[in-house]
Design an enzyme around this catalytic site. Structure first.
Site, PDB file in Angstrom:
ATOM      1  N   GLY A  94       9.560   0.716   4.264  1.00  0.00           N
ATOM      2  CA  GLY A  94      10.704   1.242   5.020  1.00  0.00           C
ATOM      3  C   GLY A  94      11.526   2.209   4.188  1.00  0.00           C
ATOM      4  N   GLY A  96      13.882   2.954   2.005  1.00  0.00           N
ATOM      5  CA  GLY A  96      14.709   2.233   1.036  1.00  0.00           C
ATOM      6  C   GLY A  96      15.715   3.132   0.338  1.00  0.00           C
ATOM      7  CE  LYS A 117      12.106  11.040  -1.241  1.00  0.00           C
ATOM      8  NZ  LYS A 117      10.806  11.720  -1.330  1.00  0.00           N
ATOM      9  NE  ARG A 180      11.495  13.593   3.563  1.00  0.00           N
ATOM     10  CZ  ARG A 180      10.790  12.654   2.942  1.00  0.00           C
ATOM     11  NH1 ARG A 180      10.047  12.953   1.894  1.00  0.00           N
ATOM     12  NH2 ARG A 180      10.834  11.408   3.351  1.00  0.00           N
ATOM     13  NE  ARG A 187       7.687   7.336   6.612  1.00  0.00           N
ATOM     14  CZ  ARG A 187       8.066   7.897   5.488  1.00  0.00           C
ATOM     15  NH1 ARG A 187       7.308   7.810   4.438  1.00  0.00           N
ATOM     16  NH2 ARG A 187       9.217   8.529   5.408  1.00  0.00           N
ATOM     17  CG  ASP A 256       3.886   4.281   1.813  1.00  0.00           C
ATOM     18  OD1 ASP A 256       2.744   3.999   1.410  1.00  0.00           O
ATOM     19  OD2 ASP A 256       4.820   4.581   1.056  1.00  0.00           O
ATOM     20  CG  ASP A 266       7.347  10.674   0.345  1.00  0.00           C
ATOM     21  OD1 ASP A 266       8.392  11.267   0.665  1.00  0.00           O
ATOM     22  OD2 ASP A 266       7.216   9.451   0.409  1.00  0.00           O
TER      23      ASP A 266
HETATM   24  P1  AMP Z   1       7.538   6.557  -2.233  1.00  0.00           P
HETATM   25  O1  AMP Z   1       6.977   6.279  -3.580  1.00  0.00           O
HETATM   26  O2  AMP Z   1       8.562   7.634  -2.240  1.00  0.00           O
HETATM   27  O3  AMP Z   1       6.506   6.830  -1.210  1.00  0.00           O
HETATM   28  O4  AMP Z   1       8.316   5.221  -1.808  1.00  0.00           O
HETATM   29  C1  AMP Z   1       7.674   3.998  -1.576  1.00  0.00           C
HETATM   30  C2  AMP Z   1       8.665   2.965  -1.114  1.00  0.00           C
HETATM   31  O5  AMP Z   1       9.586   2.626  -2.162  1.00  0.00           O
HETATM   32  C3  AMP Z   1       9.516   3.358   0.074  1.00  0.00           C
HETATM   33  O6  AMP Z   1       9.712   2.230   0.881  1.00  0.00           O
HETATM   34  C4  AMP Z   1      10.805   3.791  -0.568  1.00  0.00           C
HETATM   35  O7  AMP Z   1      11.890   3.695   0.308  1.00  0.00           O
HETATM   36  C5  AMP Z   1      10.920   2.791  -1.712  1.00  0.00           C
HETATM   37  N1  AMP Z   1      11.759   3.275  -2.820  1.00  0.00           N
HETATM   38  C6  AMP Z   1      11.410   4.204  -3.743  1.00  0.00           C
HETATM   39  N2  AMP Z   1      12.423   4.421  -4.597  1.00  0.00           N
HETATM   40  C7  AMP Z   1      13.453   3.634  -4.218  1.00  0.00           C
HETATM   41  C8  AMP Z   1      14.783   3.398  -4.699  1.00  0.00           C
HETATM   42  N3  AMP Z   1      15.266   4.054  -5.755  1.00  0.00           N
HETATM   43  N4  AMP Z   1      15.529   2.513  -4.035  1.00  0.00           N
HETATM   44  C9  AMP Z   1      15.050   1.839  -2.969  1.00  0.00           C
HETATM   45  N5  AMP Z   1      13.822   2.004  -2.471  1.00  0.00           N
HETATM   46  C10 AMP Z   1      13.016   2.899  -3.073  1.00  0.00           C
HETATM   47 MG    MG Z   2       6.981   7.622   0.613  1.00  0.00          MG
END
Ligand code: AMP
Ligand code: MG
Length: 496
Positions: A94, A96, A117, A180, A187, A256, A266
């Site tokens: 989700g 995050g 973001k 963004r 997804r 995702d 991403d």
């Molecule tokens: P990504 O690597 O950008 O595809 O993110 C994978 C997952 O990790 C997603 O659910 C993001 O929302 C979560 N995520 C990545 N970085 C953070 C962060 N600093 N705080 C909270 N959730 C994160």
């Molecule tokens: Mg991602």
């Protein structure tokens, strides 16, 4: 905040996701940013979205892009999604660290998501802080805009702010937020979230919404959900073929990060390959090379098989029958991908007709490039120079000349069978083979200046070059060359 801006920015939001898909998201507000600064605003994109860049380029715009003020009509929310990460399933990921502000209809009549973001914690943050470091924000801005200019479907960057706060990663880093823009943020993982919970009705609602928004022709098919899978498959096969044709390595093709729209999303550990080698990996976390350059087409098929699994109950009450017809679609992926890839590579070497042996000709060039350590981007660019009578620049990319010389001879023989003027062919090639890509050393240089010295000028100069990747500009020669060979391979990090 001292706000002297003449007008409040107005967004004509029309938030169909929040209206239609209750239960697929959680409403949530951004965390305040202490001392935000607008570092970058995409004027052309703002205008495309029907927004006034002059009004956005004020304190009022900064307040919005930093999450301090929600614009009128916004309905900020965090979307639920799951995902296979490096092959292992996480049932709850989700947004995050991202919030969908809402959707606008752009000047072309296309619905676009506007998302922050790095705007703070959400119910999906798990242990994370919900924030982004500034470096990765600027990296996503730069590479996404380069991809757009290269003609690759992609999410876009509307704005980048620094928050004035520090985020703790391995070291303390300045924080940032990216605004963004996407055709949508749905997804493969969006459907997986509900499929994993056995919530067939929600999967159906999401699929219906995705069909209406992205693949409307599927609605008229005999079996709309099968046609939906086919449409996503087409869009993703076309996308990955484009990546491959420009030497782009996404780096984290988790489900995702695979959109339903067919846009690239991403830009974490992604990078462009310099010397051609199919096993090239840049991401520090991809220790097994799962997402290596040459594996991307196979991973495409693997990811779409995960989408197909979510659709089983919608296809046929007879599970085995459903699996059989979905598998038939998945089995078409290599051929679909190959068709896009071969067409793209034909254009890259200047062919205007199709012959059965073209695949072999293309493969021969790649083999010579691999053996000769040739730069992927410059070989194709300099083939046009060879057509104009000077083969030295292309030959100069190879450590060993016999293979490329033999190939050039075969290539010329193939071209001579087509009735096309050399100059016209070379010009057409120059419009698809870029001279300027975001070279890794240039990206690092730009981000270091921005993050460590608050100097945005290298970023802006690089952005300008990669925003016109096909047009040679005097004085920009240093953007065309790969960086000096180093002993350690280039590594990218996910630490966003
Ligand atoms: P990504 O690597 O950008 O595809 O993110 C994978 C997952 O990790 C997603 O659910 C993001 O929302 C979560 N995520 C990545 N970085 C953070 C962060 N600093 N705080 C909270 N959730 C994160
Ligand atoms: Mg991602």
């Amino acid at each position: 905040m001292n706000n002297l801006s003449p007008t409040r920015p107005t967004f004509a939001f029309d938030n169909s996701f929040s209206r239609s898909l209750e239960g697929c998201y959680v409403e949530c507000n951004a965390a305040p940013a202490e001392a935000p600064k607008l570092l970058q605003l995409n004027h052309a994109l703002a205008e495309e979205l029907g927004l006034d860049p002059v009004v956005l380029n004020t304190d009022a715009g900064t307040s919005i892009f930093s999450g301090n003020v929600a614009p009128d009509g916004a309905a900020p929310l965090a979307q639920a999604y799951a995902g296979h990460q490096f092959g292992g399933f996480s049932p709850q990921l989700g947004d995050g660290r991202a919030l969908l502000l809402g959707e606008v209809i752009d000047v072309h009549g296309k619905r676009r998501d506007i998302q922050l973001k790095g705007s703070g914690r959400t119910p999906f943050s798990r242990g994370g802080d919900g924030k982004s470091a500034l470096g990765p924000v600027l990296r996503e801005y730069l590479i996404g805009e380069a991809m757009h200019a290269l003609g690759v479907p992609t999410t876009r960057a509307l704005a980048a702010v620094s928050t004035g706060e520090t985020v703790q990663r391995e070291t303390p880093l300045p924080g940032g937020i990216l605004t963004r823009v996407a055709a949508s943020h749905m997804r493969v993982g969006s459907l997986q979230f509900f499929a994993a919970r056995g919530d067939e009705e929600k999967v159906r609602q999401l699929a219906d919404y995705a069909i209406a928004r992205h693949h409307p022709d599927a609605a008229d098919a005999e079996n709309p959900y099968l046609a939906f899978l086919e449409a996503v498959t087409e869009a993703q096969a076309a996308l990955v073929a484009k990546w491959m044709s420009i030497g782009f390595i996404h780096g984290v093709m988790n489900t995702d990060n695979i959109t339903i729209s067919g846009e690239t999303i991403d830009y974490g550990p992604c990078a462009f390959m310099d010397s051609y080698a199919p096993d090239t990996v840049f991401s520090s976390i991809d220790t097994q090379g799962r997402y290596a350059y040459g594996n991307q087409p196979d991973i495409l098929g693997w990811n779409l098989a995960r989408l197909a699994e979510t659709l089983i109950p919608l296809i046929d009450p007879d599970k085995d029958g459903a699996i059989e017809i979905l598998t038939d679609v998945i089995n078409t992926i290599p051929a679909r991908y190959d068709a896009y890839w071969t067409a793209a590579m034909r254009r890259k070497i200047g062919l205007t007709t199709e012959q059965a042996a073209d695949g072999e000709l293309i493969g021969g060039l790649l083999t010579a490039m691999h053996q000769g350590g040739a730069d992927f981007t410059l070989v194709f660019r300099h083939l046009a120079t060879a057509l104009r009578g000077n083969a030295i620049p292309v030959q100069g990319q190879f450590t060993e000349l016999s293979a490329i010389n033999a190939w050039l001879e075969n290539w010329r023989a193939r071209l001579s069978g087509e009735d096309v003027e050399a100059e016209a062919r070379a010009d057409a090639m120059d419009r698809i083979n870029p001279i300027y890509i975001p070279r890794n050393h240039k990206v690092e240089e730009a981000l270091t200046a921005a993050v460590e010295h608050e100097d945005m000028s290298p970023f802006e100069a690089l952005l300008a070059a990669v925003s016109h990747p096909f047009d040679v500009i005097a004085g920009q020669e240093n953007y065309a060359e790969p960086g000096a060979q180093t002993i350690l391979p280039y590594q990218t990090f996910c630490g966003t």
